[in-house]
Design an enzyme around this catalytic site. Sequence first.
Site, PDB file in Angstrom:
ATOM      1  N   ARG A 201      63.915  50.606  15.117  1.00 42.53           N
ATOM      2  CA  ARG A 201      63.065  51.196  16.157  1.00 42.53           C
ATOM      3  C   ARG A 201      61.704  50.519  16.248  1.00 42.53           C
ATOM      4  O   ARG A 201      61.202  50.262  17.333  1.00 42.53           O
ATOM      5  CB  ARG A 201      62.870  52.692  15.893  1.00 42.53           C
ATOM      6  CG  ARG A 201      61.873  53.346  16.848  1.00 42.53           C
ATOM      7  CD  ARG A 201      61.797  54.845  16.641  1.00 42.53           C
ATOM      8  NE  ARG A 201      61.443  55.216  15.288  1.00 42.53           N
ATOM      9  CZ  ARG A 201      60.195  55.340  14.858  1.00 42.53           C
ATOM     10  NH1 ARG A 201      59.165  55.097  15.658  1.00 42.53           N
ATOM     11  NH2 ARG A 201      59.945  55.716  13.612  1.00 42.53           N
TER      12      ARG A 201
ATOM     13  N   ASN B  38      49.294  56.055  18.723  1.00 47.07           N
ATOM     14  CA  ASN B  38      49.801  54.992  17.855  1.00 47.07           C
ATOM     15  C   ASN B  38      48.716  53.977  17.538  1.00 47.07           C
ATOM     16  O   ASN B  38      48.559  53.537  16.389  1.00 47.07           O
ATOM     17  CB  ASN B  38      50.983  54.284  18.517  1.00 47.07           C
ATOM     18  CG  ASN B  38      52.273  55.068  18.428  1.00 47.07           C
ATOM     19  OD1 ASN B  38      52.353  56.080  17.731  1.00 47.07           O
ATOM     20  ND2 ASN B  38      53.289  54.607  19.136  1.00 47.07           N
TER      21      ASN B  38
ATOM     22  N   TYR C 137      62.647  64.396  16.802  1.00 47.73           N
ATOM     23  CA  TYR C 137      63.006  63.281  15.917  1.00 47.73           C
ATOM     24  C   TYR C 137      64.502  63.332  15.641  1.00 47.73           C
ATOM     25  O   TYR C 137      65.019  64.368  15.227  1.00 47.73           O
ATOM     26  CB  TYR C 137      62.273  63.378  14.578  1.00 47.73           C
ATOM     27  CG  TYR C 137      60.823  62.966  14.588  1.00 47.73           C
ATOM     28  CD1 TYR C 137      60.029  63.120  15.714  1.00 47.73           C
ATOM     29  CD2 TYR C 137      60.230  62.445  13.441  1.00 47.73           C
ATOM     30  CE1 TYR C 137      58.697  62.757  15.703  1.00 47.73           C
ATOM     31  CE2 TYR C 137      58.889  62.076  13.424  1.00 47.73           C
ATOM     32  CZ  TYR C 137      58.129  62.243  14.560  1.00 47.73           C
ATOM     33  OH  TYR C 137      56.802  61.884  14.542  1.00 47.73           O
TER      34      TYR C 137
ATOM     35  N   ARG D 110      56.166  66.362   5.015  1.00 50.99           N
ATOM     36  CA  ARG D 110      55.433  66.830   6.197  1.00 50.99           C
ATOM     37  C   ARG D 110      56.137  68.080   6.715  1.00 50.99           C
ATOM     38  O   ARG D 110      57.266  68.012   7.172  1.00 50.99           O
ATOM     39  CB  ARG D 110      55.405  65.766   7.299  1.00 50.99           C
ATOM     40  CG  ARG D 110      54.721  64.463   6.917  1.00 50.99           C
ATOM     41  CD  ARG D 110      54.659  63.532   8.119  1.00 50.99           C
ATOM     42  NE  ARG D 110      54.331  62.177   7.760  1.00 50.99           N
ATOM     43  CZ  ARG D 110      53.096  61.691   7.657  1.00 50.99           C
ATOM     44  NH1 ARG D 110      52.077  62.496   7.890  1.00 50.99           N
ATOM     45  NH2 ARG D 110      52.883  60.433   7.329  1.00 50.99           N
TER      46      ARG D 110
ATOM     47  N   ARG E  41      50.031  60.614   4.879  1.00 53.06           N
ATOM     48  CA  ARG E  41      48.839  60.211   5.615  1.00 53.06           C
ATOM     49  C   ARG E  41      48.640  60.999   6.908  1.00 53.06           C
ATOM     50  O   ARG E  41      49.555  61.177   7.696  1.00 53.06           O
ATOM     51  CB  ARG E  41      48.898  58.713   5.937  1.00 53.06           C
ATOM     52  CG  ARG E  41      47.526  58.140   6.303  1.00 53.06           C
ATOM     53  CD  ARG E  41      47.633  56.722   6.811  1.00 53.06           C
ATOM     54  NE  ARG E  41      48.290  55.826   5.888  1.00 53.06           N
ATOM     55  CZ  ARG E  41      47.691  55.148   4.917  1.00 53.06           C
ATOM     56  NH1 ARG E  41      46.397  55.307   4.733  1.00 53.06           N
ATOM     57  NH2 ARG E  41      48.372  54.329   4.140  1.00 53.06           N
TER      58      ARG E  41
ATOM     59  N   HIS F 274      58.888  60.341  -1.090  1.00 52.00           N
ATOM     60  CA  HIS F 274      59.286  60.373   0.311  1.00 52.00           C
ATOM     61  C   HIS F 274      60.730  60.856   0.475  1.00 52.00           C
ATOM     62  O   HIS F 274      61.210  61.024   1.597  1.00 52.00           O
ATOM     63  CB  HIS F 274      59.122  58.961   0.911  1.00 52.00           C
ATOM     64  CG  HIS F 274      59.195  58.898   2.394  1.00 52.00           C
ATOM     65  ND1 HIS F 274      60.220  58.260   3.064  1.00 52.00           N
ATOM     66  CD2 HIS F 274      58.374  59.390   3.351  1.00 52.00           C
ATOM     67  CE1 HIS F 274      60.020  58.352   4.370  1.00 52.00           C
ATOM     68  NE2 HIS F 274      58.909  59.030   4.576  1.00 52.00           N
TER      69      HIS F 274
END
Length: 720
Positions: free
Chosen positions: A581, A44, A485, A392, A422, A452
């Site tokens: 989150r 991160n 996820y 992705r 990215r 997106h």
Amino acid sequence: MEQMRYLNRELSWVEFNDRVLSEACKESVPLLERLSFLSIVSSNFDEFFQVRVASIKRRISEAPSDEDSLLMEQISKRCHEIVSHQYRVLNGEVLPLLSANGFSYVEADRFSPAERDYAQDFFKNQVYPLLTPLRTDGPEFPHIVNQSPYAVFMLEKISGLHSKETVFSARKDSPRIVGLVQIPQSIPRIVWLPDESGSFAADSQIQSSQGMRFTLLDDIITAYGDMLFPGYSLTETLLLKVDRDADFSVDEEAGSRFIQAMEEVLVKRQTSFAVRMVCNSTSSSLKKIVQDKLNLSESDVYRVEGIIDVTALSHIAGMGSSKSSFASNLRYPQWENFYPADLPEDETFWNTIRQHDVLLNVPYQSFEPVVKFVQDAARDKNVLAIKMTLYRLGSNSPIVRALEKAAQNGKHVTAFVEVKARFDEQQNISWVNELVDAGVTVVYGVVNIKVHAKLCLVIRRESDGLRRYLHMSTGNYNPATAKVYQDLSVFTCNPQLTTDATFFLNVISGYSTVQSMPHLYMAPVTLKGRLLSLIDREIMQSTPETPGLIMAKMNSLCHKEIIDALYRASQAGVRVMLNVRGICTLVPGVPGLSENISVVSIIDRYLEHSRVCYFQNGGEEELYIGSADWMDRNLDRRVELMFPVTDSSVFKSVKEILSVYFEDNCQSYRLQSDGTWKAITAEPGEPVVRAQEILYQHYKKADDAKKSAPRNDFVVRRVD
């Protein structure tokens, strides 16, 4: 002192990473999971410095301001504190506990004789040929590649050794020189060491009496690096890794050169200015030399004890994931990904979806139905076209293979590809080329805006004409991330939604003007306006006797227009419950501003990724699911979708899922008005509620009921 109206976005993100670190600190969390959380903290921070900090540094260099300078000081101070804490936990708790449980990290100076012999042989035969030692006394200091580890050596000419001077020798007035070696990324960073018998416990996953002992490639290279510099002795060594500016965007006017332009951006990331250096503490002099060459300040350097890159231990963190592994007790108890009870496993979904919408909640439920949906469409002779957005996908994607198969079967297949995702650009470019070669029509999204939104539209010829089947999701079409996820998605053939989805795809694929889409809300056109109108409607309907209610779950909240609307709602007596989150710049609990707003954040074994919002609407409740966080980039600069939940059964399920997140008193943190986060714990006598555990048990119970239900082999089905 005047109460701030918005928290700082960057500092809010840093505090999110501190919450991740908090999970690594908990003794109740299984050991390998603690290691995994420590690794996530490092990855991160890598992205944060490459993108967010790089952007601030660029602003300071172009137009210095006291505000940005102060912000950099605050970021640096807090990040140094968190990294120091991270390494105290790693070195003081996790690594010793790993050793006690059979995973011993061994530095080079602690090798046994057998390990020393093996490591030296490994270096000579498998590492040495890959290394390129670089001199640093030339006109240009060697370039340090972004995100790649390096070993740095202080070299001293061995006295009394006679060698013929050449133009390549060190300057005669500089008996000490610095050598640089890039640690190769083509071989694993983890190097397993043999036991005294010469066998490797790691090969068989069976512990020897010594356990499983490993070292890092970094340690081996620093231990035997003198072989790279004949005639010199090593007096000091340093291990380091550099984060460089990665905040580049592709030239959207590149046209047919788009992929080439994207590849040029990837090259720029490797050669951009340095933002941060992480190094060990073995040599202050080498640290200072490299730091000066990279134009980094002291605050840009993070000196750590031992391993410079905790993500190198991610392989260790991933061990023990199978039921049979001896290390499985060091992981969370295995949770299955259940196949949805209301979807057939041995036939297509068309009949089921025609009868009712189907909700999918991964990773509690399997992602396999999404893959099957696309694969069935690729094989079905009655399917004429598939249109799908891709952001992705991960490597070796079954979705890509299914789309290729569909195109080869003569179907019209269109993939709306966002290559600009990215840090996944290179992988995206690879499978884009595969799709094109297979005959898929690839559309590279919208100029200057990332696509997106996540949806897949299937057009099928049926007895009563063409019918459209639609899958819309909050998450990516990636089977790997779908295992960790948490995301919601819906299968539907609701004609209102499928018609709007067709309009949407036409808008992003060509020159179609934005169509009227009364049921789908698209950013950057109508989504933000819809959210604001929903909040305003809740304000209008709220009374002291029947106050309004807004519940929302997302990854990040930092859009000031949305935040201001929520403040107005709070002041009108509307109860606002937010589950965020990551980043949250809204300030909750301020009298006269936000006293009716609460913000919680859940960090647990699954990454919370779904976006859901609920509006009480005077009793006529409404629920929406979408791809967008409530951020400027999502609502103003990306193509996103939000859609209403119209099926009554799905509505009930989604509302229950959303509500349980606000009951968690085990893995939840509450945002305070000063920007800090406080862990929520159960009061004495209060039952412990862990939202993810409750959801898992719910789906397990449904799966058990499905397995125990009597089988009816005589089912009447519709004929297509």
